[in-house]
Write an enzyme that holds these catalytic residues in place. Sequence first.
Site, PDB file in Angstrom:
ATOM      1  N   ASP A  71      40.676  39.580  49.817  1.00  0.00           N
ATOM      2  CA  ASP A  71      40.605  40.654  50.822  1.00  0.00           C
ATOM      3  C   ASP A  71      41.552  41.793  50.443  1.00  0.00           C
ATOM      4  OD1 ASP A  71      42.447  38.636  51.211  1.00  0.00           O
ATOM      5  OD2 ASP A  71      42.494  38.791  53.390  1.00  0.00           O
ATOM      6  N   ASP A  89      30.775  45.201  42.236  1.00  0.00           N
ATOM      7  CA  ASP A  89      29.951  46.281  42.799  1.00  0.00           C
ATOM      8  C   ASP A  89      30.835  47.336  43.454  1.00  0.00           C
ATOM      9  OD1 ASP A  89      27.524  45.212  42.016  1.00  0.00           O
ATOM     10  OD2 ASP A  89      26.582  45.534  43.967  1.00  0.00           O
ATOM     11  N   ASP A 128      31.121  39.000  42.275  1.00  0.00           N
ATOM     12  CA  ASP A 128      29.872  39.702  42.586  1.00  0.00           C
ATOM     13  C   ASP A 128      30.181  40.914  43.456  1.00  0.00           C
ATOM     14  OD1 ASP A 128      27.256  40.332  43.047  1.00  0.00           O
ATOM     15  OD2 ASP A 128      26.732  38.505  44.126  1.00  0.00           O
ATOM     16  N   LYS A 143      41.103  33.080  47.138  1.00  0.00           N
ATOM     17  CA  LYS A 143      41.349  33.043  48.585  1.00  0.00           C
ATOM     18  C   LYS A 143      42.107  31.739  48.856  1.00  0.00           C
ATOM     19  CE  LYS A 143      40.694  34.697  52.749  1.00  0.00           C
ATOM     20  NZ  LYS A 143      41.369  35.906  53.234  1.00  0.00           N
ATOM     21  N   TYR A 185      27.299  29.808  44.561  1.00  0.00           N
ATOM     22  CA  TYR A 185      25.931  30.198  44.207  1.00  0.00           C
ATOM     23  C   TYR A 185      25.139  29.036  43.607  1.00  0.00           C
ATOM     24  CZ  TYR A 185      27.075  35.133  44.971  1.00  0.00           C
ATOM     25  OH  TYR A 185      27.439  36.334  45.522  1.00  0.00           O
TER      26      TYR A 185
END
Length: 354
Positions: free
Chosen positions: A221, A249, A245, A189, A138
């Site tokens: 994942d 959620d 992020d 990851k 980001y």
Amino acid sequence: MKIAVLPGDGIGPEIVAQAVKVMEALRSEGLQIEMEYAHIGGAGYDAAGDPLPEATLKLAQESDAVLLGAVGGYQYDNLPRPQRPEQGLLRIRKVLNLFANLRPAMVYPELVSASSLKPELVSGLDILILRELTGDIYFGQPRGIRTLENGERQGFDTMHYSESEIRRVAHVGFQSAMKRSKKLCSVDKANVLDTSMFWREIVTEVGKEYPEVELSHMYVDNAAMQLVRAPKQFDVILTGNIFGDILSDEASMLTGSIGMLPSASLDANNKGLYEPCHGSAPDIAGKNIANPLATILSVAMMMRYTFAREDIAQRIENAVRKTLQQGYRTGDIAEAGMAKIGTAEMGDAVVAAL
Ligand code: NAD
């Protein structure tokens, strides 16, 4: 307690007003709370042409804590990127160095059936997602859209994490785990990304300083899958900015409504910005139907983390619990046939319970 209050856009002003009621009730009992308002997001753009006006940043820097509603609205969607509301949020987090984002996801017994998962999977759920907030893809440079030698256009971003960025958030993760059930799952990851391989190496190293904490690693994942398969296996989840992020959620839906979830973003000295996890909900703004509990619970987190007043934090959380037990519900958490109350009435009910 000097608190900067930044209502922002959409439902921001309505929900923040309820949290302010709670703080005013505490102040009327003698707690020394000083609140000052400023604009952020689209409101900052409207007032000063900047989603983070100079005066707002100065107030935030001079305060012990910041209470924020939410930013964003359809009318700002076509502004150039630097003027967009969310840039105000990204900048305030960056300038105040709020690198640790804590998002608890808790299922209240009264709301078990509001979850999209089966009751037995979520009943009693209490996890904490710790998301690194000021690094990762980001913020990485270079980024942009460029034209390659063959004339094709390409979008690109840069993912990176420095050792100090990983270390400081890992410490917060292990310290949070020490206060809970001493289990930390670091999500990355590492099978594909070098940044993640390095993340895993540093988190493992920091973990040696916390031998009592059981550290595990999981690919993102798989974590996304496990969160909906068996979420109670987790206690603290530590992860980077982009994975956090998305996962936070996802975790919010385990609890039934995004309107219930508070968050804290802390710097190295526990100065913090506190805000609900949801956005400005322009679809329901100004209708007195938004759920203010996430914002009120954000004040509880403020008392806990910035002001070290666990007693007041628990009082606010107990007041919210009692309000739910009494059957008060805003539309987003009401079951079929249940009476619904408005945003302001929910704020009043929490103050009464307090
Ligand atoms: P959102 O969280 O605002 O809304 C998603 C859905 O949840 C909507 O249907 C909304 O009505 C509902 N909802 C959200 N909060 C609620 C509450 N307290 N009570 C009841 N229902 C609630 O996300 P979005 O629709 O993707 O984004 C809307 C705007 O908010 C956009 O401009 C976006 O950029 C911005 N946004 C801001 C933040 C922030 O300020 N931290 C975070 C996410 C999105």
